[in-house]
Design a protein around this motif. Structure first.
Motif, PDB file in Angstrom:
ATOM      1  N   GLY A  63       0.852  -1.233  -0.035  1.00  0.00           N
ATOM      2  CA  GLY A  63       0.083   0.067   0.148  1.00  0.00           C
ATOM      3  C   GLY A  63       0.672   1.252   0.036  1.00  0.00           C
ATOM      4  N   THR A  64       1.858   1.238   0.850  1.00  0.00           N
ATOM      5  CA  THR A  64       2.739   2.626   0.908  1.00  0.00           C
ATOM      6  C   THR A  64       3.373   2.547  -0.592  1.00  0.00           C
ATOM      7  OG1 THR A  64       3.053   2.153   3.279  1.00  0.00           O
ATOM      8  CG2 THR A  64       4.739   3.343   1.946  1.00  0.00           C
ATOM      9  N   LEU A  65       4.196   1.557  -1.062  1.00  0.00           N
ATOM     10  CA  LEU A  65       4.771   1.572  -2.157  1.00  0.00           C
ATOM     11  C   LEU A  65       3.931   2.045  -3.446  1.00  0.00           C
ATOM     12  CD1 LEU A  65       7.045  -1.699  -1.748  1.00  0.00           C
ATOM     13  CD2 LEU A  65       7.848   0.731  -1.866  1.00  0.00           C
ATOM     14  N   GLU A  66       2.757   1.446  -3.364  1.00  0.00           N
ATOM     15  CA  GLU A  66       1.703   1.784  -4.460  1.00  0.00           C
ATOM     16  C   GLU A  66       1.250   3.516  -4.344  1.00  0.00           C
ATOM     17  OE1 GLU A  66      -2.512   0.346  -6.304  1.00  0.00           O
ATOM     18  OE2 GLU A  66      -2.093   0.166  -4.007  1.00  0.00           O
ATOM     19  N   SER A  67       1.348   3.850  -2.996  1.00  0.00           N
ATOM     20  CA  SER A  67       0.988   5.327  -2.987  1.00  0.00           C
ATOM     21  C   SER A  67       2.063   6.362  -3.768  1.00  0.00           C
ATOM     22  CB  SER A  67       0.620   5.705  -1.515  1.00  0.00           C
ATOM     23  OG  SER A  67       2.005   5.654  -0.792  1.00  0.00           O
ATOM     24  N   VAL A  68       3.343   5.809  -3.544  1.00  0.00           N
ATOM     25  CA  VAL A  68       4.340   6.645  -4.155  1.00  0.00           C
ATOM     26  C   VAL A  68       4.761   6.105  -5.701  1.00  0.00           C
ATOM     27  CG1 VAL A  68       5.129   7.390  -2.008  1.00  0.00           C
ATOM     28  CG2 VAL A  68       6.101   5.290  -2.993  1.00  0.00           C
ATOM     29  N   GLY A  69       3.841   5.026  -6.350  1.00  0.00           N
ATOM     30  CA  GLY A  69       4.073   4.762  -7.640  1.00  0.00           C
ATOM     31  C   GLY A  69       5.278   3.673  -7.839  1.00  0.00           C
ATOM     32  N   LEU A  70       5.755   3.087  -6.567  1.00  0.00           N
ATOM     33  CA  LEU A  70       6.786   2.032  -6.823  1.00  0.00           C
ATOM     34  C   LEU A  70       6.275   0.846  -7.215  1.00  0.00           C
ATOM     35  CD1 LEU A  70       9.301   3.393  -4.217  1.00  0.00           C
ATOM     36  CD2 LEU A  70       9.418   3.844  -6.615  1.00  0.00           C
ATOM     37  N   VAL A  71       5.023   0.610  -6.857  1.00  0.00           N
ATOM     38  CA  VAL A  71       4.451  -0.932  -7.633  1.00  0.00           C
ATOM     39  C   VAL A  71       2.894  -0.473  -8.000  1.00  0.00           C
ATOM     40  CG1 VAL A  71       5.584  -2.160  -5.653  1.00  0.00           C
ATOM     41  CG2 VAL A  71       3.524  -1.208  -5.216  1.00  0.00           C
ATOM     42  N   GLU A  72       2.396  -1.156  -8.680  1.00  0.00           N
ATOM     43  CA  GLU A  72       1.074  -0.978  -9.341  1.00  0.00           C
ATOM     44  C   GLU A  72       0.213  -2.157  -9.298  1.00  0.00           C
ATOM     45  OE1 GLU A  72       2.289  -1.355 -14.051  1.00  0.00           O
ATOM     46  OE2 GLU A  72       1.927   0.422 -13.283  1.00  0.00           O
ATOM     47  N   ARG A  73      -0.964  -2.004  -8.962  1.00  0.00           N
ATOM     48  CA  ARG A  73      -2.047  -3.104  -8.889  1.00  0.00           C
ATOM     49  C   ARG A  73      -2.270  -3.513 -10.363  1.00  0.00           C
ATOM     50  NH1 ARG A  73      -4.865  -3.888  -4.038  1.00  0.00           N
ATOM     51  NH2 ARG A  73      -4.156  -1.587  -3.710  1.00  0.00           N
ATOM     52  N   ASP A  74      -2.429  -4.864 -10.575  1.00  0.00           N
ATOM     53  CA  ASP A  74      -2.733  -5.334 -11.791  1.00  0.00           C
ATOM     54  C   ASP A  74      -4.465  -5.562 -11.828  1.00  0.00           C
ATOM     55  OD1 ASP A  74      -2.089  -8.743 -13.663  1.00  0.00           O
ATOM     56  OD2 ASP A  74      -2.811  -6.625 -14.285  1.00  0.00           O
ATOM     57  N   GLY A  75      -5.035  -4.360 -12.073  1.00  0.00           N
ATOM     58  CA  GLY A  75      -6.436  -4.543 -12.300  1.00  0.00           C
ATOM     59  C   GLY A  75      -7.337  -5.281 -11.206  1.00  0.00           C
ATOM     60  N   GLY A  76      -8.149  -5.964 -11.307  1.00  0.00           N
ATOM     61  CA  GLY A  76      -8.916  -6.649 -10.197  1.00  0.00           C
ATOM     62  C   GLY A  76      -8.296  -8.031  -9.712  1.00  0.00           C
ATOM     63  N   LYS A  77      -7.284  -8.353 -10.402  1.00  0.00           N
ATOM     64  CA  LYS A  77      -6.739  -9.772 -10.285  1.00  0.00           C
ATOM     65  C   LYS A  77      -5.873  -9.871  -8.988  1.00  0.00           C
ATOM     66  CE  LYS A  77      -6.356 -10.439 -15.241  1.00  0.00           C
ATOM     67  NZ  LYS A  77      -5.492 -10.905 -16.082  1.00  0.00           N
ATOM     68  N   GLY A  78      -5.587  -8.928  -8.151  1.00  0.00           N
ATOM     69  CA  GLY A  78      -4.883  -8.918  -7.085  1.00  0.00           C
ATOM     70  C   GLY A  78      -3.405  -9.173  -7.092  1.00  0.00           C
ATOM     71  N   HIS A  79      -3.040  -8.918  -8.079  1.00  0.00           N
ATOM     72  CA  HIS A  79      -1.441  -8.865  -8.385  1.00  0.00           C
ATOM     73  C   HIS A  79      -0.820  -7.407  -8.353  1.00  0.00           C
ATOM     74  CE1 HIS A  79      -2.530 -12.971  -9.173  1.00  0.00           C
ATOM     75  NE2 HIS A  79      -1.340 -13.466  -9.316  1.00  0.00           N
ATOM     76  N   PHE A  80       0.391  -7.697  -8.088  1.00  0.00           N
ATOM     77  CA  PHE A  80       1.286  -6.450  -8.204  1.00  0.00           C
ATOM     78  C   PHE A  80       2.360  -6.459  -9.105  1.00  0.00           C
ATOM     79  CE2 PHE A  80      -0.730  -3.795  -4.954  1.00  0.00           C
ATOM     80  CZ  PHE A  80      -1.736  -4.686  -4.179  1.00  0.00           C
ATOM     81  N   GLY A  81       2.906  -5.138  -9.454  1.00  0.00           N
ATOM     82  CA  GLY A  81       4.165  -5.334 -10.232  1.00  0.00           C
ATOM     83  C   GLY A  81       4.885  -3.978  -9.921  1.00  0.00           C
TER      84      GLY A  81
END
Length: 269
Positions: A63-81
């Protein structure tokens, strides 16, 4: 990335135990290191298992990394990259981006033709990030540091990227405050974005800085998706109406040329 091991709640290093905030930093680095070319997308469960951390801990880190753009959620599949935002930190990585290599000569030619600062921007999911820039040779100029992020609708490059998103996504970004519209409602923003999509050009004429004019146009890949944006910035005081129109056409042609080299279909509008 170099291999990094998670440290749990505490770890021992040469200088003593690692505790508190540093643990979170090390775990975040270890989390980023789990992604690879072979496995660019992972679930929370997979990451937790590989790092031997609780799923709740991994979820908080993501959640923290996503908030600063370092990871992103893969749609509704529950995966991250890994997210495009990591480009703002990883300078050496920029040298291996095809769009950057292809865009650089066009940006350079645009600087020579206009005498103004020109840049390449990428989209992180909720903000535009400058990943390449060639400054104007003039003494008075507008420049932006590499890795700079923009999230205002008034920013030309932000509008270029937003214009390609579904209306529902734009509304979500505005509602959650990830993109700011400076008091304008969603309907007004969507109407403006429709014009940007139609014209293939966005102009920021003093909207974010009364002394700056910026113009941006989208770069499309072989799938027709916008993969970047060409951005020109200049002091408003020296941009006449004629030059504004001329620069707009030059920016559009530069973006179209990069798109063509990426295999993108270039429209006449």
């Amino acid at each position: 990335m170099a291999s990094t091991r998670p440290v749990g709640d505490a770890a021992q290093v040469e200088d003593g135990p690692v505790r508190g905030p540093l643990v979170s930093v090390l775990n975040a680095v270890a989390l980023l290191d789990t992604f690879s070319v072979a496995e660019p997308r992972l679930s929370v469960t997979e990451i937790a298992r590989r790092l031997d951390l609780h799923k709740s801990t991994v979820s908080r880190l993501l959640g923290t990394l996503e908030s600063v753009g370092l990871v992103e959620r893969d749609g509704g599949k529950g995966h991250f990259g890994l997210g495009v935002g990591i480009l703002g930190l990883a300078g050496p990585l920029l040298a291996h981006l095809d769009v950057r290599k292809i865009a650089y000569p066009e940006i350079e030619a645009l600087v020579h033709a206009t005498g103004e600062t020109c840049a390449l921007a990428l989209w992180s999911g909720h903000e535009s990030i400058v990943v390449e820039q060639i400054p104007s040779p003039r003494q008075v100029k507008h420049t932006t540091p590499l890795g700079a992020r923009f999230s205002k609708v008034a920013s030309a490059s932000v509008r270029v990227f937003l214009a390609e998103l579904p209306e529902s996504r734009v509304r979500t970004l505005l509602r959650e405050g990830l993109v700011t519209a400076d008091g304008r409602d969603a309907e007004a923003v969507l109407e403006e974005l429709a014009a940007v999509h139609r014209d293939g050009l966005a102009v920021n004429d003093g909207d974010t800085d009364p002394e700056e004019l910026s113009i941006s146009s989208p770069i499309r890949d072989h799938r027709g998706l916008v993969t970047g944006a060409v951005l020109l910035s200049a002091p408003r005081a020296r941009v006449t109406p004629f030059l504004r129109d001329d620069y707009g056409e030059r920016v559009r042609r530069s973006a179209a040329s990069v798109s063509s080299r990426l295999g993108g279909l270039v429209s006449g509008g």
